[in-house]
Design a protein around this motif. Structure first.
Motif, PDB file in Angstrom:
ATOM      1  N   LYS A  81       1.110  -1.269  -0.017  1.00 16.85           N
ATOM      2  CA  LYS A  81       0.101   0.158   0.167  1.00 16.85           C
ATOM      3  C   LYS A  81       0.964   1.244  -0.078  1.00 16.85           C
ATOM      4  N   TYR A  82       1.790   1.262   0.767  1.00 15.08           N
ATOM      5  CA  TYR A  82       2.903   2.312   0.949  1.00 15.08           C
ATOM      6  C   TYR A  82       3.598   2.648  -0.432  1.00 15.08           C
ATOM      7  N   LEU A  83       3.829   1.463  -1.111  1.00 15.05           N
ATOM      8  CA  LEU A  83       4.617   1.482  -2.308  1.00 15.05           C
ATOM      9  C   LEU A  83       3.612   2.014  -3.378  1.00 15.05           C
ATOM     10  N   ASN A  84       2.251   1.899  -3.213  1.00 25.77           N
ATOM     11  CA  ASN A  84       1.229   2.579  -4.059  1.00 25.77           C
ATOM     12  C   ASN A  84       1.127   3.966  -3.708  1.00 25.77           C
ATOM     13  N   TYR A  85       1.232   4.338  -2.647  1.00 20.57           N
ATOM     14  CA  TYR A  85       1.333   5.817  -2.294  1.00 20.57           C
ATOM     15  C   TYR A  85       2.398   6.461  -2.929  1.00 20.57           C
TER      16      TYR A  85
ATOM     17  N   TYR B 270      11.541  -3.027   3.123  1.00 21.19           N
ATOM     18  CA  TYR B 270      11.060  -3.843   2.208  1.00 21.19           C
ATOM     19  C   TYR B 270      11.941  -4.034   1.076  1.00 21.19           C
ATOM     20  N   HIS B 271      12.298  -5.221   1.078  1.00 23.67           N
ATOM     21  CA  HIS B 271      13.377  -5.497   0.000  1.00 23.67           C
ATOM     22  C   HIS B 271      12.673  -6.367  -1.117  1.00 23.67           C
ATOM     23  N   ILE B 272      12.603  -6.122  -2.255  1.00 23.40           N
ATOM     24  CA  ILE B 272      11.960  -7.063  -3.346  1.00 23.40           C
ATOM     25  C   ILE B 272      12.940  -6.895  -4.487  1.00 23.40           C
ATOM     26  N   GLY B 273      14.249  -7.350  -4.327  1.00 24.06           N
ATOM     27  CA  GLY B 273      15.203  -7.234  -5.332  1.00 24.06           C
ATOM     28  C   GLY B 273      15.587  -5.771  -5.939  1.00 24.06           C
ATOM     29  N   ALA B 274      14.738  -5.485  -6.972  1.00 21.95           N
ATOM     30  CA  ALA B 274      15.116  -4.510  -7.716  1.00 21.95           C
ATOM     31  C   ALA B 274      14.794  -3.090  -6.870  1.00 21.95           C
ATOM     32  N   LEU B 275      13.743  -3.290  -5.839  1.00 21.73           N
ATOM     33  CA  LEU B 275      13.196  -2.228  -5.157  1.00 21.73           C
ATOM     34  C   LEU B 275      13.476  -2.310  -3.573  1.00 21.73           C
ATOM     35  N   ASN B 276      14.350  -1.345  -2.928  1.00 20.34           N
ATOM     36  CA  ASN B 276      14.358  -1.393  -1.458  1.00 20.34           C
ATOM     37  C   ASN B 276      13.765  -0.089  -1.032  1.00 20.34           C
ATOM     38  N   MET B 277      12.693  -0.284  -0.144  1.00 19.17           N
ATOM     39  CA  MET B 277      11.919   0.537   0.357  1.00 19.17           C
ATOM     40  C   MET B 277      11.997   0.592   1.965  1.00 19.17           C
ATOM     41  N   TYR B 278      12.137   2.014   2.476  1.00 17.55           N
ATOM     42  CA  TYR B 278      12.377   2.058   3.954  1.00 17.55           C
ATOM     43  C   TYR B 278      11.200   3.180   4.451  1.00 17.55           C
ATOM     44  N   ILE B 279      10.570   2.805   5.394  1.00 21.63           N
ATOM     45  CA  ILE B 279       9.709   3.406   6.059  1.00 21.63           C
ATOM     46  C   ILE B 279      10.458   4.255   7.457  1.00 21.63           C
ATOM     47  N   GLU B 280       9.894   5.310   7.637  1.00 21.45           N
ATOM     48  CA  GLU B 280      10.360   6.006   8.920  1.00 21.45           C
ATOM     49  C   GLU B 280       9.121   5.809  10.089  1.00 21.45           C
ATOM     50  N   ALA B 281       9.286   4.980  10.900  1.00 17.54           N
ATOM     51  CA  ALA B 281       8.150   4.653  11.865  1.00 17.54           C
ATOM     52  C   ALA B 281       8.056   5.419  13.200  1.00 17.54           C
ATOM     53  N   ALA B 282       7.255   5.788  13.601  1.00 19.57           N
ATOM     54  CA  ALA B 282       6.767   6.413  15.055  1.00 19.57           C
ATOM     55  C   ALA B 282       6.037   5.555  15.842  1.00 19.57           C
ATOM     56  N   PHE B 283       6.333   5.338  17.073  1.00 20.44           N
ATOM     57  CA  PHE B 283       5.402   4.473  17.873  1.00 20.44           C
ATOM     58  C   PHE B 283       4.831   5.260  19.044  1.00 20.44           C
ATOM     59  N   LEU B 284       3.494   5.342  19.080  1.00 22.79           N
ATOM     60  CA  LEU B 284       2.759   6.478  19.853  1.00 22.79           C
ATOM     61  C   LEU B 284       2.693   5.438  21.303  1.00 22.79           C
ATOM     62  N   SER B 285       2.904   4.152  21.214  1.00 23.80           N
ATOM     63  CA  SER B 285       2.805   3.357  22.507  1.00 23.80           C
ATOM     64  C   SER B 285       4.034   3.829  23.444  1.00 23.80           C
ATOM     65  N   GLU B 286       5.143   4.498  22.970  1.00 22.28           N
ATOM     66  CA  GLU B 286       6.328   5.077  23.658  1.00 22.28           C
ATOM     67  C   GLU B 286       5.949   6.366  24.205  1.00 22.28           C
ATOM     68  N   LEU B 287       4.879   7.238  24.150  1.00 22.59           N
ATOM     69  CA  LEU B 287       4.657   8.246  24.658  1.00 22.59           C
ATOM     70  C   LEU B 287       3.756   8.088  26.030  1.00 22.59           C
ATOM     71  N   ASN B 288       4.154   8.800  27.029  1.00 22.60           N
ATOM     72  CA  ASN B 288       3.551   8.623  28.145  1.00 22.60           C
ATOM     73  C   ASN B 288       2.250   9.517  28.166  1.00 22.60           C
ATOM     74  N   ALA B 289       1.236   8.931  27.802  1.00 22.11           N
ATOM     75  CA  ALA B 289       0.180   9.718  27.280  1.00 22.11           C
ATOM     76  C   ALA B 289      -0.544  10.322  28.495  1.00 22.11           C
ATOM     77  N   ASP B 290      -0.551   9.613  29.774  1.00 20.14           N
ATOM     78  CA  ASP B 290      -1.339   9.957  30.911  1.00 20.14           C
ATOM     79  C   ASP B 290      -0.639  11.393  31.595  1.00 20.14           C
ATOM     80  N   GLN B 291       0.827  11.369  31.659  1.00 24.49           N
ATOM     81  CA  GLN B 291       1.571  12.468  31.946  1.00 24.49           C
ATOM     82  C   GLN B 291       1.225  13.760  30.943  1.00 24.49           C
ATOM     83  N   ILE B 292       1.127  13.453  29.597  1.00 23.01           N
ATOM     84  CA  ILE B 292       0.970  14.429  28.593  1.00 23.01           C
ATOM     85  C   ILE B 292      -0.387  15.230  28.726  1.00 23.01           C
ATOM     86  N   LEU B 293      -1.657  14.222  28.938  1.00 23.50           N
ATOM     87  CA  LEU B 293      -2.829  14.473  29.321  1.00 23.50           C
ATOM     88  C   LEU B 293      -3.010  15.328  30.410  1.00 23.50           C
ATOM     89  N   GLY B 294      -2.173  15.053  31.426  1.00 27.34           N
ATOM     90  CA  GLY B 294      -2.200  15.996  32.685  1.00 27.34           C
ATOM     91  C   GLY B 294      -1.652  17.309  32.360  1.00 27.34           C
TER      92      GLY B 294
END
Length: 337
Positions: free
Chosen positions: A86-90, A127-151
Protein backbone atom coordinates in the motif's frame (compact mmCIF):
# COMPACT_ATOMS: atom_id res chain seq x y z
CA UNK A 1 -23.04 -0.74 -2.58
CA UNK A 2 -24.14 2.67 -3.84
CA UNK A 3 -25.03 3.70 -0.27
CA UNK A 4 -21.63 2.59 0.95
CA UNK A 5 -19.90 4.54 -1.84
CA UNK A 6 -21.98 7.65 -1.07
CA UNK A 7 -21.20 7.34 2.63
CA UNK A 8 -17.48 7.11 1.91
CA UNK A 9 -17.74 10.13 -0.40
CA UNK A 10 -19.38 12.19 2.37
CA UNK A 11 -16.77 11.00 4.87
CA UNK A 12 -13.96 12.01 2.53
CA UNK A 13 -15.59 15.40 1.91
CA UNK A 14 -15.82 16.00 5.65
CA UNK A 15 -12.21 14.99 6.07
CA UNK A 16 -11.20 17.25 3.17
CA UNK A 17 -12.89 20.22 4.83
CA UNK A 18 -11.16 19.68 8.16
CA UNK A 19 -7.88 18.85 6.41
CA UNK A 20 -7.99 22.29 4.80
CA UNK A 21 -8.54 23.88 8.21
CA UNK A 22 -5.63 21.85 9.54
CA UNK A 23 -3.36 22.51 6.56
CA UNK A 24 -3.61 26.27 7.05
CA UNK A 25 -2.22 25.87 10.57
CA UNK A 26 0.46 23.19 10.11
CA UNK A 27 3.20 25.50 8.90
CA UNK A 28 6.25 25.54 11.16
CA UNK A 29 5.32 22.45 13.18
CA UNK A 30 7.30 19.19 13.33
CA UNK A 31 6.85 15.51 14.09
CA UNK A 32 9.60 15.51 16.72
CA UNK A 33 7.04 14.89 19.48
CA UNK A 34 6.41 11.46 17.92
CA UNK A 35 10.12 10.61 17.91
CA UNK A 36 10.72 11.49 14.23
CA UNK A 37 13.66 13.68 13.27
CA UNK A 38 12.09 15.52 10.33
CA UNK A 39 12.36 19.10 9.05
CA UNK A 40 9.53 21.49 9.91
CA UNK A 41 6.32 21.36 7.90
CA UNK A 42 5.89 24.00 5.19
CA UNK A 43 2.35 23.07 4.21
CA UNK A 44 -0.05 20.16 3.90
CA UNK A 45 -0.81 18.75 0.48
CA UNK A 46 -3.75 16.89 -1.08
CA UNK A 47 -4.21 13.33 0.07
CA UNK A 48 -6.08 11.87 -2.90
CA UNK A 49 -4.04 9.91 -5.47
CA UNK A 50 -5.73 9.32 -8.87
CA UNK A 51 -4.79 5.89 -10.22
CA UNK A 52 -5.63 3.96 -13.35
CA UNK A 53 -8.22 1.78 -11.62
CA UNK A 54 -11.89 2.04 -10.73
CA UNK A 55 -11.05 3.61 -7.39
CA UNK A 56 -8.86 6.30 -5.93
CA UNK A 57 -6.15 5.89 -3.31
CA UNK A 58 -6.31 8.06 -0.23
CA UNK A 59 -3.46 8.39 2.24
CA UNK A 60 -3.87 9.89 5.69
CA UNK A 61 -1.67 13.00 5.37
CA UNK A 62 0.85 14.55 3.03
CA UNK A 63 3.20 17.33 4.09
CA UNK A 64 5.79 19.41 2.26
CA UNK A 65 8.83 19.84 4.50
CA UNK A 66 11.40 22.60 4.88
CA UNK A 67 14.14 20.60 3.10
CA UNK A 68 11.91 20.35 0.00
CA UNK A 69 11.12 16.69 0.67
CA UNK A 70 7.56 15.40 0.99
CA UNK A 71 6.33 13.31 3.90
CA UNK A 72 3.58 10.79 3.21
CA UNK A 73 2.00 9.94 6.55
CA UNK A 74 -0.11 6.92 7.35
CA UNK A 75 -1.51 5.73 10.69
CA UNK A 76 -1.66 2.06 11.55
CA UNK A 77 -3.14 0.22 14.54
CA UNK A 78 -1.39 -3.03 13.61
CA UNK A 79 1.68 -4.15 11.68
CA UNK A 80 1.16 -6.10 8.48
CA UNK A 81 3.94 -6.78 6.04
CA UNK A 82 1.51 -6.49 3.13
CA UNK A 83 0.78 -2.87 4.10
CA UNK A 84 4.11 -2.02 2.52
CA UNK A 85 2.54 -2.68 -0.87
CA UNK A 86 0.00 0.00 0.00
CA UNK A 87 2.81 2.39 0.90
CA UNK A 88 4.52 1.54 -2.38
CA UNK A 89 1.31 2.47 -4.19
CA UNK A 90 1.26 5.75 -2.30
CA UNK A 91 4.81 6.53 -3.39
CA UNK A 92 4.24 5.66 -7.05
CA UNK A 93 0.92 7.52 -7.02
CA UNK A 94 2.54 10.70 -5.66
CA UNK A 95 5.42 10.34 -8.16
CA UNK A 96 2.84 10.05 -10.96
CA UNK A 97 1.01 13.12 -9.71
CA UNK A 98 4.21 15.18 -10.01
CA UNK A 99 4.83 13.72 -13.48
CA UNK A 100 1.29 14.59 -14.58
CA UNK A 101 1.78 18.12 -13.25
CA UNK A 102 5.09 18.23 -15.18
CA UNK A 103 7.02 18.80 -11.98
CA UNK A 104 10.13 17.09 -10.73
CA UNK A 105 9.33 14.60 -8.00
CA UNK A 106 10.96 15.57 -4.69
CA UNK A 107 12.47 13.17 -2.19
CA UNK A 108 9.59 11.16 -0.75
CA UNK A 109 9.51 10.00 2.85
CA UNK A 110 7.13 7.24 3.91
CA UNK A 111 6.14 7.98 7.51
CA UNK A 112 4.11 5.38 9.41
CA UNK A 113 2.80 6.35 12.83
CA UNK A 114 1.77 3.28 14.79
CA UNK A 115 -0.88 3.68 17.45
CA UNK A 116 -0.59 2.42 21.01
CA UNK A 117 -1.39 -1.13 19.87
CA UNK A 118 2.02 -1.63 18.23
CA UNK A 119 5.47 -1.98 19.79
CA UNK A 120 8.76 -1.16 18.06
CA UNK A 121 9.89 -4.79 18.32
CA UNK A 122 6.97 -5.91 16.13
CA UNK A 123 7.86 -3.76 13.13
CA UNK A 124 10.34 -4.08 10.30
CA UNK A 125 11.06 -0.75 8.61
CA UNK A 126 12.55 -2.24 5.42
CA UNK A 127 10.97 -3.77 2.31
CA UNK A 128 13.35 -5.47 -0.11
CA UNK A 129 12.12 -7.13 -3.29
CA UNK A 130 15.25 -7.27 -5.38
CA UNK A 131 15.07 -4.32 -7.72
CA UNK A 132 13.34 -2.23 -5.04
CA UNK A 133 14.42 -1.28 -1.55
CA UNK A 134 11.87 0.76 0.42
CA UNK A 135 12.40 2.19 3.89
CA UNK A 136 9.72 3.54 6.14
CA UNK A 137 10.28 5.97 9.00
CA UNK A 138 8.21 4.64 11.89
CA UNK A 139 6.94 6.38 15.00
CA UNK A 140 5.44 4.52 17.94
CA UNK A 141 2.80 6.29 19.99
CA UNK A 142 2.99 3.45 22.51
CA UNK A 143 6.26 5.06 23.65
CA UNK A 144 4.51 8.29 24.67
CA UNK A 145 3.65 8.82 28.34
CA UNK A 146 0.03 9.54 27.45
CA UNK A 147 -1.34 10.09 30.95
CA UNK A 148 1.46 12.50 31.86
CA UNK A 149 0.98 14.46 28.62
CA UNK A 150 -2.79 14.56 29.19
CA UNK A 151 -2.29 15.92 32.71
CA UNK A 152 -0.07 18.73 31.40
CA UNK A 153 -2.54 19.61 28.63
CA UNK A 154 -5.50 19.63 31.05
CA UNK A 155 -3.67 21.93 33.47
CA UNK A 156 -2.67 24.39 30.73
CA UNK A 157 -6.16 24.49 29.22
CA UNK A 158 -7.77 24.85 32.67
CA UNK A 159 -5.55 27.81 33.53
CA UNK A 160 -5.98 29.47 30.10
CA UNK A 161 -2.34 29.10 29.04
CA UNK A 162 -1.32 28.96 25.39
CA UNK A 163 -0.12 25.57 24.17
CA UNK A 164 3.25 25.17 22.52
CA UNK A 165 3.53 23.77 18.97
CA UNK A 166 4.75 20.51 20.48
CA UNK A 167 1.73 20.33 22.80
CA UNK A 168 -0.64 21.09 19.92
CA UNK A 169 0.77 18.12 17.99
CA UNK A 170 0.52 15.94 21.10
CA UNK A 171 -3.08 17.06 21.66
CA UNK A 172 -4.20 16.04 18.17
CA UNK A 173 -2.55 12.63 18.19
CA UNK A 174 -2.90 11.63 21.86
CA UNK A 175 -6.05 9.42 21.57
CA UNK A 176 -4.13 7.12 19.20
CA UNK A 177 -1.45 6.48 21.83
CA UNK A 178 -3.80 4.31 23.90
CA UNK A 179 -3.83 0.58 23.36
CA UNK A 180 -7.41 -0.65 22.98
CA UNK A 181 -10.06 0.61 20.61
CA UNK A 182 -12.34 1.44 23.55
CA UNK A 183 -9.64 3.51 25.24
CA UNK A 184 -8.91 5.36 22.00
CA UNK A 185 -12.59 6.21 21.46
CA UNK A 186 -13.03 7.32 25.06
CA UNK A 187 -9.91 9.51 25.00
CA UNK A 188 -10.91 11.00 21.64
CA UNK A 189 -14.23 12.10 23.14
CA UNK A 190 -12.47 13.45 26.26
CA UNK A 191 -9.91 15.34 24.16
CA UNK A 192 -12.72 16.85 22.06
CA UNK A 193 -14.41 18.12 25.24
CA UNK A 194 -11.10 19.48 26.50
CA UNK A 195 -10.52 21.20 23.15
CA UNK A 196 -13.78 23.12 23.58
CA UNK A 197 -12.27 24.79 26.65
CA UNK A 198 -9.24 26.17 24.78
CA UNK A 199 -9.63 29.95 24.84
CA UNK A 200 -7.38 30.83 21.90
CA UNK A 201 -9.40 30.41 18.70
CA UNK A 202 -6.58 29.35 16.35
CA UNK A 203 -5.25 26.74 18.76
CA UNK A 204 -8.74 25.39 19.32
CA UNK A 205 -9.30 25.04 15.57
CA UNK A 206 -5.97 23.28 15.10
CA UNK A 207 -6.48 20.61 17.75
CA UNK A 208 -10.10 20.02 16.77
CA UNK A 209 -9.24 19.62 13.10
CA UNK A 210 -6.27 17.47 14.12
CA UNK A 211 -8.45 15.20 16.23
CA UNK A 212 -10.95 14.83 13.41
CA UNK A 213 -8.31 14.12 10.75
CA UNK A 214 -5.87 12.00 12.74
CA UNK A 215 -8.40 10.04 14.78
CA UNK A 216 -11.24 9.86 12.23
CA UNK A 217 -11.29 6.06 12.37
CA UNK A 218 -11.92 5.92 16.12
CA UNK A 219 -14.09 8.98 16.85
CA UNK A 220 -17.78 8.17 17.16
CA UNK A 221 -20.24 10.01 14.91
CA UNK A 222 -21.67 12.21 17.68
CA UNK A 223 -18.21 13.43 18.71
CA UNK A 224 -17.19 13.94 15.09
CA UNK A 225 -20.32 15.98 14.33
CA UNK A 226 -19.77 18.07 17.45
CA UNK A 227 -16.21 18.84 16.36
CA UNK A 228 -17.32 19.72 12.81
CA UNK A 229 -19.99 22.05 14.20
CA UNK A 230 -17.38 23.76 16.35
CA UNK A 231 -14.96 24.10 13.42
CA UNK A 232 -17.62 25.46 11.09
CA UNK A 233 -18.70 28.08 13.61
CA UNK A 234 -18.14 31.41 11.87
CA UNK A 235 -16.04 34.26 13.18
CA UNK A 236 -19.07 36.32 14.18
CA UNK A 237 -20.38 33.52 16.39
CA UNK A 238 -16.94 33.16 17.89
CA UNK A 239 -16.67 36.86 18.61
CA UNK A 240 -20.16 36.87 20.13
CA UNK A 241 -19.20 34.00 22.40
CA UNK A 242 -15.95 35.72 23.24
CA UNK A 243 -17.91 38.88 24.08
CA UNK A 244 -20.23 36.81 26.27
CA UNK A 245 -17.22 35.26 27.98
CA UNK A 246 -15.71 38.72 28.49
CA UNK A 247 -19.01 40.03 29.84
CA UNK A 248 -19.18 37.11 32.27
CA UNK A 249 -15.60 37.79 33.29
CA UNK A 250 -16.38 41.49 33.73
CA UNK A 251 -19.43 40.64 35.83
CA UNK A 252 -17.28 38.31 37.89
CA UNK A 253 -14.65 41.01 38.40
CA UNK A 254 -17.35 43.56 39.26
CA UNK A 255 -18.86 41.13 41.79
CA UNK A 256 -15.42 40.62 43.33
CA UNK A 257 -14.88 44.40 43.40
CA UNK A 258 -18.28 44.87 45.09
CA UNK A 259 -17.45 42.20 47.64
CA UNK A 260 -14.09 43.81 48.37
CA UNK A 261 -15.74 47.23 48.70
CA UNK A 262 -18.36 45.80 51.06
CA UNK A 263 -15.60 44.21 53.13
CA UNK A 264 -13.71 47.50 53.16
CA UNK A 265 -16.82 49.40 54.27
CA UNK A 266 -17.52 46.77 56.94
CA UNK A 267 -13.97 47.12 58.26
CA UNK A 268 -14.23 50.92 58.23
CA UNK A 269 -17.56 50.76 60.09
CA UNK A 270 -16.07 48.34 62.61
CA UNK A 271 -13.17 50.75 63.11
CA UNK A 272 -15.58 53.67 63.49
CA UNK A 273 -17.68 51.71 65.97
CA UNK A 274 -14.54 50.80 67.88
CA UNK A 275 -13.42 54.42 67.98
CA UNK A 276 -16.90 55.52 69.09
CA UNK A 277 -16.95 52.91 71.84
CA UNK A 278 -13.45 53.89 72.85
CA UNK A 279 -14.43 57.57 72.92
CA UNK A 280 -17.56 56.76 74.90
CA UNK A 281 -15.57 54.78 77.47
CA UNK A 282 -12.98 57.55 77.71
CA UNK A 283 -15.74 60.10 78.17
CA UNK A 284 -17.33 58.01 80.90
CA UNK A 285 -13.95 57.58 82.59
CA UNK A 286 -13.41 61.35 82.41
CA UNK A 287 -16.82 61.91 83.99
CA UNK A 288 -16.00 59.45 86.76
CA UNK A 289 -12.68 61.15 87.35
CA UNK A 290 -14.29 64.59 87.42
CA UNK A 291 -16.94 63.39 89.83
CA UNK A 292 -14.37 61.80 92.13
CA UNK A 293 -12.22 64.95 91.91
CA UNK A 294 -15.17 67.11 92.88
CA UNK A 295 -16.05 64.74 95.72
CA UNK A 296 -12.43 64.88 96.91
CA UNK A 297 -12.35 68.67 96.75
CA UNK A 298 -15.65 68.85 98.60
CA UNK A 299 -14.27 66.59 101.35
CA UNK A 300 -11.07 68.65 101.39
CA UNK A 301 -13.08 71.81 101.80
CA UNK A 302 -15.14 70.14 104.49
CA UNK A 303 -11.96 69.09 106.30
CA UNK A 304 -10.49 72.57 106.01
CA UNK A 305 -13.75 74.06 107.34
CA UNK A 306 -13.65 71.69 110.31
CA UNK A 307 -9.99 72.51 110.85
CA UNK A 308 -10.78 76.21 110.87
CA UNK A 309 -13.69 75.60 113.18
CA UNK A 310 -11.46 73.59 115.50
CA UNK A 311 -8.77 76.25 115.46
CA UNK A 312 -11.40 78.92 116.17
CA UNK A 313 -12.64 76.94 119.14
CA UNK A 314 -9.09 76.63 120.51
CA UNK A 315 -8.53 80.35 120.13
CA UNK A 316 -11.81 81.01 121.90
CA UNK A 317 -10.93 78.68 124.77
CA UNK A 318 -7.46 80.19 125.15
CA UNK A 319 -8.96 83.68 125.24
CA UNK A 320 -11.57 82.57 127.76
CA UNK A 321 -8.99 81.01 129.99
CA UNK A 322 -6.79 84.06 129.69
CA UNK A 323 -9.72 86.22 130.65
CA UNK A 324 -10.19 84.01 133.69
CA UNK A 325 -6.64 84.69 134.81
CA UNK A 326 -4.98 81.46 133.78
CA UNK A 327 -1.28 81.88 133.07
CA UNK A 328 0.10 80.77 129.70
CA UNK A 329 1.94 77.83 131.18
CA UNK A 330 -1.22 76.70 132.95
CA UNK A 331 -3.23 76.93 129.71
CA UNK A 332 -0.54 74.89 127.86
CA UNK A 333 -0.41 72.27 130.62
CA UNK A 334 -4.18 71.98 130.48
CA UNK A 335 -4.14 71.29 126.76
CA UNK A 336 -1.32 68.80 127.15
CA UNK A 337 -3.35 66.88 129.65
Amino acid sequence: MEKETAAKKIAYQNKDITSKVLAERFQGKTFCVYGLDLPVIIQAGPTNIPVVTARELRLDNLFELADQSVAIVDYESSYKKEDKLKYLNYLTGIANRYRNEKKECPVLRMIVIYTGDVKRSQVSAEYHIGALNMYIEAAFLSELNADQILGILEEKVRTGQLLTDEELMQFAILPLSYRTKEEKAQKAAEMAELAEQIQEREQQLFVMAGLLVFADKIIDMATANKIREKISMNKVEWLIRQDERRECEEEKQQAIARLLEEQKQALEKAEQDYQKEKHRELKQAAKRYEKERQEYEAKQQEYEARQQEYEAKIQYMMKWMADKGYAADDILSEFIK
